[in-house]
Motif scaffolding. Structure first.
Motif, PDB file in Angstrom:
ATOM      1  N   ILE A 271     -78.433 109.227  45.137  1.00 35.30           N
ATOM      2  CA  ILE A 271     -79.199 110.141  45.984  1.00 35.30           C
ATOM      3  C   ILE A 271     -78.317 111.346  46.285  1.00 35.30           C
ATOM      4  CG2 ILE A 271     -80.332 110.481  48.224  1.00 35.30           C
ATOM      5  CD1 ILE A 271     -80.869 107.456  48.263  1.00 35.30           C
TER       6      ILE A 271
ATOM      7  N   SER B  16     -77.966 114.774  48.561  1.00 35.52           N
ATOM      8  CA  SER B  16     -78.463 115.486  49.740  1.00 35.52           C
ATOM      9  C   SER B  16     -77.708 116.806  49.843  1.00 35.52           C
ATOM     10  CB  SER B  16     -78.251 114.644  51.003  1.00 35.52           C
ATOM     11  OG  SER B  16     -78.714 115.341  52.143  1.00 35.52           O
ATOM     12  N   SER B  17     -78.380 117.905  49.507  1.00 33.89           N
ATOM     13  CA  SER B  17     -77.710 119.201  49.365  1.00 33.89           C
ATOM     14  C   SER B  17     -77.706 120.049  50.633  1.00 33.89           C
ATOM     15  CB  SER B  17     -78.361 119.998  48.234  1.00 33.89           C
ATOM     16  OG  SER B  17     -79.682 120.362  48.585  1.00 33.89           O
TER      17      SER B  17
ATOM     18  N   ILE C 224     -82.566 115.312  48.311  1.00 32.56           N
ATOM     19  CA  ILE C 224     -82.985 115.734  49.649  1.00 32.56           C
ATOM     20  C   ILE C 224     -82.375 117.116  49.884  1.00 32.56           C
ATOM     21  CG2 ILE C 224     -82.986 115.188  52.110  1.00 32.56           C
ATOM     22  CD1 ILE C 224     -82.403 112.261  51.345  1.00 32.56           C
ATOM     23  N   CYS C 225     -83.197 118.095  50.204  1.00 31.81           N
ATOM     24  CA  CYS C 225     -82.689 119.463  50.307  1.00 31.81           C
ATOM     25  C   CYS C 225     -83.418 120.237  51.399  1.00 31.81           C
ATOM     26  CB  CYS C 225     -82.843 120.186  48.961  1.00 31.81           C
ATOM     27  SG  CYS C 225     -84.537 120.266  48.358  1.00 31.81           S
TER      28      CYS C 225
ATOM     29  N   TYR D 295     -87.289 115.799  48.018  1.00 28.69           N
ATOM     30  CA  TYR D 295     -87.820 115.790  49.382  1.00 28.69           C
ATOM     31  C   TYR D 295     -87.239 117.009  50.096  1.00 28.69           C
ATOM     32  CZ  TYR D 295     -89.733 114.138  53.759  1.00 28.69           C
ATOM     33  OH  TYR D 295     -90.463 114.037  54.920  1.00 28.69           O
TER      34      TYR D 295
ATOM     35  N   GLN E 125     -80.435 115.713  59.637  1.00 32.00           N
ATOM     36  CA  GLN E 125     -79.880 114.359  59.615  1.00 32.00           C
ATOM     37  C   GLN E 125     -80.944 113.315  59.964  1.00 32.00           C
ATOM     38  OE1 GLN E 125     -76.523 114.181  62.247  1.00 32.00           O
ATOM     39  NE2 GLN E 125     -75.247 115.553  61.016  1.00 32.00           N
TER      40      GLN E 125
ATOM     41  N   SER F 146     -83.590 112.975  57.268  1.00 31.47           N
ATOM     42  CA  SER F 146     -82.982 112.303  56.117  1.00 31.47           C
ATOM     43  C   SER F 146     -82.936 110.798  56.324  1.00 31.47           C
ATOM     44  CB  SER F 146     -81.563 112.827  55.880  1.00 31.47           C
ATOM     45  OG  SER F 146     -81.556 114.181  55.517  1.00 31.47           O
TER      46      SER F 146
ATOM     47  N   PHE G 216     -74.533 107.714  47.570  1.00 34.73           N
ATOM     48  CA  PHE G 216     -75.171 108.773  48.354  1.00 34.73           C
ATOM     49  C   PHE G 216     -74.175 109.931  48.391  1.00 34.73           C
ATOM     50  CE2 PHE G 216     -76.056 110.781  52.591  1.00 34.73           C
ATOM     51  CZ  PHE G 216     -77.345 111.228  52.320  1.00 34.73           C
TER      52      PHE G 216
ATOM     53  N   PHE H 276     -73.551 113.638  49.433  1.00 34.54           N
ATOM     54  CA  PHE H 276     -74.199 114.528  50.398  1.00 34.54           C
ATOM     55  C   PHE H 276     -73.278 115.669  50.829  1.00 34.54           C
ATOM     56  CE2 PHE H 276     -71.605 111.791  52.903  1.00 34.54           C
ATOM     57  CZ  PHE H 276     -71.302 112.468  54.081  1.00 34.54           C
TER      58      PHE H 276
ATOM     59  N   CYS I 150     -77.019 108.631  58.816  1.00 29.33           N
ATOM     60  CA  CYS I 150     -77.367 108.126  57.489  1.00 29.33           C
ATOM     61  C   CYS I 150     -76.225 107.280  56.923  1.00 29.33           C
ATOM     62  CB  CYS I 150     -77.650 109.283  56.530  1.00 29.33           C
ATOM     63  SG  CYS I 150     -79.114 110.248  56.937  1.00 29.33           S
TER      64      CYS I 150
END
Length: 415
Positions: free
Chosen positions: A7, A9-10, A34-35, A72, A108, A111, A126, A128, A136
């Motif tokens: 995963i 998360s940017s 996730i962005c 997402y 956060q 997420s 993950f 991120f 998270c």
């Protein structure tokens, strides 16, 4: 090759982790990106009806080769922060910082909800962006998922010191936050299993801030495919009668803009033009009157990627005398456009002195002037370095090379 999914998360903005996610997707290992704001079909329809304060080209450029089912977008967090920056950044800095802090908290929390509703059985990593992890990390630790905190600038404990002391490191332990959200960033750095940074300079600041070396991986980001594609079939101009010098980035003390202003005093009888491109707040603008009104200086404002790449292609030298960075994407991009680079070791770049340009000491305007004088007198050297820099980036610091090296890091930690 690991079989488990990752995963990404940017966080907010057009961060490099969007193209990171693309590279992971190409290797069939992306579970979800996730962005922040992303040009999904839903957002495009919403944007056309509401018209956010953010220009549409700033959002559309983020689109990459990832199916929307794998994305997402937590757009509300970024919109709140952008609105705060727009209304409060120049005159109500404290209020802007607090709203920015809560923008991070919102990202956060959403997420965490996304992760709780996601099947994590096939997820092992993950990866991120720092500041966007929060609780998270605790949840993922319970699920035995490894966490990698991606951080793109010096450690938050000493950023302010480096700025105020013109790039010099503190002799003793030092801790000062000049933004509320930096506490969130440091928490993520502490609580993650590993940290990925973009230069040895950043790693040095982490070790200075008591982060164990064995926890830190270094990987230079290079240039993304979308940028290189804009350069195809375009020739670099080497016919400038006067050297075109470019500064690209926020016109701030941290990036050495006041040193560029002071360097003009040593360059009175020299033939050149300095082109400035980047955001400029009102407070800093009032202190840059000598630079902005000089007939050798042109300020272009804050340019989009297309216009900036065009300016780079027609420039001879990029100058970035920063006190503190990570490893700016703009240096890689300028090298891909055939620019000679004048910068500092604190920029964390791949630039080698007298090979890709000049490395100067931060906070030394006379060294900026001397470096420029050297290239003005030796234009044939400028051309040779320009060709060398372009080949280096295209061949060794492209998006594919980054993805390959990242997978190697994933494999190393997933034992």
């Amino acid at each position: 090759m690991i079989k488990n999914k990752t995963i990404i998360s940017s966080g907010n903005g057009n961060y490099h982790m969007i193209f990171t996610a693309t590279e992971i997707f190409k290797r069939k290992q992306l579970k979800l990106l996730i962005c922040g704001l992303y040009p999904t079909k839903f957002f495009t329809i919403l944007y056309n009806k509401v018209k956010f304060i953010i220009p549409s080209d700033k959002i559309s450029i983020r689109k990459d080769k990832i199916p929307e089912i794998k994305i997402y977008s937590i757009w509300v967090s970024e919109v709140i922060i952008k609105l705060s920056n727009f209304f409060f950044k120049n005159f109500f800095k404290f209020l802007d910082n607090r709203i920015e802090y809560y923008g991070f908290i919102i990202f956060q929390k959403i997420s965490l909800l996304v992760l709780k509703n996601l099947n994590l059985n096939d997820v092992k990593i993950f990866h991120f962006r720092s500041g966007f992890g929060g609780n998270c990390l605790k949840y993922l630790k319970k699920n035995k998922i490894l966490t990698i905190c991606d951080h793109g600038i010096a450690h938050p404990q000493i950023i302010n010191y480096l700025i105020k002391n013109k790039g010099k490191f503190p002799k003793d332990n030092y801790k000062f936050y000049h933004n509320d959200y930096l506490e969130l960033v440091e928490d993520d750095i502490k609580n993650s299993d590993y940290v990925l940074v973009n230069s040895n300079f950043v790693k040095k600041t982490f070790i200075k801030s008591n982060i164990p070396s064995k926890k830190i991986f270094v990987l230079e980001q290079g240039v993304e495919d979308k940028f290189l594609n804009t350069l195809k079939n375009k020739k670099i101009s080497n016919k400038n009668k006067e050297l075109k010098i470019l500064f690209a980035g926020s016109l701030t003390e941290r990036k050495g803009i006041f040193d560029i202003q002071k360097s003009l005093g040593y360059l009175k009888k020299t033939n050149f033009k300095i082109h400035l491109a980047g955001p400029l707040n009102l407070v800093t603008k009032s202190k840059l009157n000598r630079l902005l009104t000089d007939d050798k200086v042109v300020y272009h404002g804050n340019l989009n990627k297309k216009k900036l790449s065009k300016l780079m292609l027609n420039s001879d030298i990029l100058i970035l005398p920063s006190y503190v960075e990570g490893s700016p994407r703009v240096i890689f991009e300028a090298m891909a456009c055939g620019c000679v680079i004048i910068t500092t070791n604190n920029s964390g770049s791949i630039v080698k002195n007298n090979i890709n340009g000049k490395i100067i000491i931060p906070g030394k305007p006379k060294q900026i002037a001397n470096a420029l004088k050297y290239y003005i007198k030796n234009k044939n050297i400028v051309k040779n370095i320009a060709n060398r820099n372009k080949k280096l980036i295209i061949n060794k610091f492209n998006q594919k090379a980054y993805g390959k090296k990242l997978i190697e890091i994933y494999n190393k930690i997933n034992v």
